[in-house]
Design an enzyme around this catalytic site. Structure first.
Site, PDB file in Angstrom:
ATOM      1  N   TYR A 168      27.287  87.604   0.966  1.00 44.16           N
ATOM      2  CA  TYR A 168      28.103  86.551   0.272  1.00 44.16           C
ATOM      3  C   TYR A 168      28.990  87.511  -0.661  1.00 44.16           C
ATOM      4  CZ  TYR A 168      25.304  82.818   2.266  1.00 44.16           C
ATOM      5  OH  TYR A 168      24.540  82.028   3.045  1.00 44.16           O
ATOM      6  N   GLY A 313      10.071  80.214   0.717  1.00 47.09           N
ATOM      7  CA  GLY A 313      11.138  79.131   0.804  1.00 47.09           C
ATOM      8  C   GLY A 313      10.672  78.297   2.308  1.00 47.09           C
ATOM      9  N   CYS A 337       4.563  77.626   8.961  1.00 46.62           N
ATOM     10  CA  CYS A 337       6.178  77.591   9.400  1.00 46.62           C
ATOM     11  C   CYS A 337       6.278  78.426  10.526  1.00 46.62           C
ATOM     12  CB  CYS A 337       7.068  78.504   8.083  1.00 46.62           C
ATOM     13  SG  CYS A 337       8.720  78.920   8.906  1.00 46.62           S
ATOM     14  N   CYS A 343      15.535  73.900  10.037  1.00 48.26           N
ATOM     15  CA  CYS A 343      15.935  73.709   8.711  1.00 48.26           C
ATOM     16  C   CYS A 343      17.143  74.110   8.627  1.00 48.26           C
ATOM     17  CB  CYS A 343      15.062  74.066   7.820  1.00 48.26           C
ATOM     18  SG  CYS A 343      14.582  75.671   7.754  1.00 48.26           S
TER      19      CYS A 343
END
Length: 637
Positions: A168, A313, A337, A343
């Protein structure tokens, strides 16, 4: 803030050693936290999480369009304050992640040119060249980051985390891969980090020296030309010197997205060793993440001193009660998970986040599961993911539930999906569902093939058919005549053996996974696919796609695309490729050409009894579809 003081690390309770890593959230039109998002975070705080870190929050839309939550409006402040109150009321702390922008990662129309550190290629639109920020614009954003942090503090937030990782905007400045500047914001490492260091100083100015600042950064990219760990260690030292209170360690970038947001195809854990190297070189707390959902792995990482905090997370999406269950020694009841990244796929498709194995994720208040009115009899036929979820949910509501399974195993197609060694996450989910079923009040009948007469004779109030699907055999000349033909699911469940040389016909998701499975022991594996590439029909997230392609590459699997198989014989697989007739000799021909629904029983019962079908019996689809359909039908009975 006691939670982040190094001296208290060894004395902390379990909930204070677990944080929830950022996930994107649903926002209101003005960019404020939605009520749905607030409820989502609150549920994780109720579950025992010590520190809730939100997804990224933009401090300005002056340079980029809205991509996530925005901290610019009065409504945003109100909702942020409400979120802080809800988190605190459940005994957790709240950290708001602040972003100066996405830079080259920005979703654009192709006509709006994104900003970045330099004139570098836009990730999502490779034909677009980003424009560099001016020094004046950078300083404007620095001021906005300071203002954003001040708003967080005023609203009752406990900390801020600077969004400086994974390729980012800030990471674009940090890395020579994207930063080619020659001014004060480029050049050596400190120059490339100046944007981030200025932000840290500005937040200190607006929030004071005792307000905790975390930085999420990437010390290792894992791509050619990207950051290597020695430079990452130097970054950590510089950040500590700048006065940050904790480091949140990440790995990867979008070019290797699966190294940042891990998938089913990687072994657990994935990032802890990088965190460990950072921890060896700093004195402030280090946070780590990356497939640490197994409590024993998380605990070992803490006990071995590899990290001070554990991030969950994706695992917190699957089971928000993870911490509480660990504290109660109920780890057997943790919903694991499965690394499918549905997601993430939803979020990047413009949809509300959801979870394949938790139908209530991001819908905590939308789908109430209430005690049943009356003692209705329910029959579930088929013990795949949809059937098991339906049976478990119906039993939890107090209904009289019977489950028939024609084989001697529970799991259905999950047994194939979790069959390969590299898909242990799915196998863990099967184990969870099986255990949950046996702990429920479901009356289970194995080796029970359902017929219409038997179902009708049972006088059930509701019948749920989770009868799954069967492999489709394409009309290839010779497919019925040679013993070398096997179907992919039989390979994935080890029902049949395969030889040293394998040809997989079909390069979709199942075919590629079957090929990777065979390549563990076979000498050569070739995928023959009629479309222009493998995985064209796979509806999954980019990081899963990258990870599976890398797995095929690592296992040296040959791919022949744009090829039409014309004949199968004991001698060879014959196919046409680019107008030429070719052949491959092999010991085993694995068919992975899709599936067809087993819906015959439904057709026999429809109109005679209250019956519904779910999952692959409706149409061959994903685990998510089957689980959610099973849940919703059961909660509505």
């Amino acid at each position: 803030m006691k939670l982040l003081q190094t001296g208290n690390i060894g004395k902390m309770e379990l909930r204070n050693r677990v944080f929830m890593a950022p996930m994107g959230t649903a926002t209101e039109p003005d960019g404020s936290f939605s009520d749905r998002a607030i409820r989502y975070y609150e549920e994780r705080a109720k579950g025992g999480t010590g520190l809730v870190i939100t997804g990224a929050n933009q401090v300005t839309t002056k340079y980029e369009a809205k991509a996530c939550n925005i901290l610019e409006t009065h409504r945003s402040f109100e909702q942020l304050s409400f979120l802080a109150r809800r988190i605190h009321n459940n005994g957790a702390k709240l950290c708001i992640q602040l972003t100066p922008g996405l830079g080259r990662m920005q979703f654009t129309t192709g006509t709006v040119i994104p900003y970045s550190a330099s004139e570098t290629q836009s990730f999502w639109f490779p034909e677009v060249t980003c424009k560099p920020f001016s020094a004046e614009q950078i300083q404007d954003i620095v001021k906005k980051m300071g203002e954003g942090a001040a708003k967080v503090k005023a609203a009752g937030g406990d900390a801020v985390e600077i969004h400086g990782y994974g390729g980012y905007l800030l990471d674009q400045f940090h890395s020579t891969l994207w930063n080619k500047r020659t001014d004060e914001y480029g050049g050596d490492l400190r120059g490339r980090m100046k944007f981030t260091l200025d932000i840290i100083a500005e937040i200190r100015k607006t929030c004071g020296k005792y307000f905790p600042i975390l930085v999420k950064f990437t010390p290792y990219h894992g791509v050619e030309g990207g950051r290597e760990l020695p430079e990452g260690i130097e970054m950590a030292k510089i950040l500590e010197e700048a006065g940050v209170d904790a480091l949140h360690v990440d790995t990867g970038c979008y070019e290797a997205w699966y190294k940042a947001i891990n998938t089913v195809y990687q072994e657990s854990p994935t990032q802890i060793e990088v965190a460990n190297e950072i921890k060896k070189n700093v004195t402030i707390p280090v946070m780590s993440q990356g497939k640490l959902g197994n409590p024993s792995l998380a605990e070992a990482s803490l006990q071995q001193g590899k990290a001070d905090f554990i991030g969950l997370g994706h695992q917190s999406l699957a089971d928000p009660q993870w911490v509480n269950k660990v504290k109660r020694n109920e780890t057997y009841d943790i919903v694991p998970c499965i690394g499918c990244n549905e997601c993430l796929h939803a979020g990047f498709s413009g949809k509300i986040i959801h979870c394949a194995v938790n139908p209530l994720c991001f819908s905590e208040d939308y789908y109430p599961v209430t005690p049943a009115s009356g003692k209705k009899k329910v029959l579930v036929v088929g013990a795949g993911p949809g059937g098991l979820e339906a049976a478990i949910t119906a039993a939890e509501r107090g209904l009289d539930v019977e489950l028939w399974e024609k084989s001697n195993q529970l799991g259905g197609t999950l047994l194939a999906a979790g069959g390969p060694k590299f898909k242990k996450d799915v196998a863990n989910y099967v184990e969870y569902l099986v255990g949950k079923t046996y702990r429920s009040n479901v009356r289970l009948k194995l080796m029970k093939e359902a017929t219409a007469d038997q179902v009708l004779a049972g006088n059930y109030d509701k019948v749920i058919l989770a009868t799954g699907s069967r492999a489709f055999l394409p009309p290839i000349n010779g497919i019925q005549e040679t013993d070398k033909v096997v179907v992919a699911n039989d390979i994935l469940t080890d029902k049949v053996k395969f030889g040293k040389n394998v040809v997989v016909i079909g390069g979709g998701l199942v075919g590629c996974e079957a090929a990777a499975h065979c390549a563990e022991t076979a000498e050569s594996v070739t995928i023959v696919e009629m479309l222009e590439d493998i995985l064209v029909t796979a509806d999954h997230c980019l990081n899963n796609d990258q990870a599976l392609r890398q797995l095929l590459l690592d296992r040296e699997i040959r791919v022949v695309a744009n090829a039409t198989v014309t004949k199968l014989s004991d001698e060879a697989v014959e196919y046409v490729h680019e107008g030429e007739q070719k052949a491959i000799e092999a010991d085993t021909y694995v068919i992975a050409s899709g599936f067809r629904s087993n819906d015959e029983l439904y057709n026999q019962l429809n109109g005679k009894i209250d019956v519904e079908k779910i999952g692959d019996a409706v149409s061959p689809d994903k685990i998510l579809t089957a689980v959610h359909q099973g849940f919703h039908i059961a909660r509505g009975i």
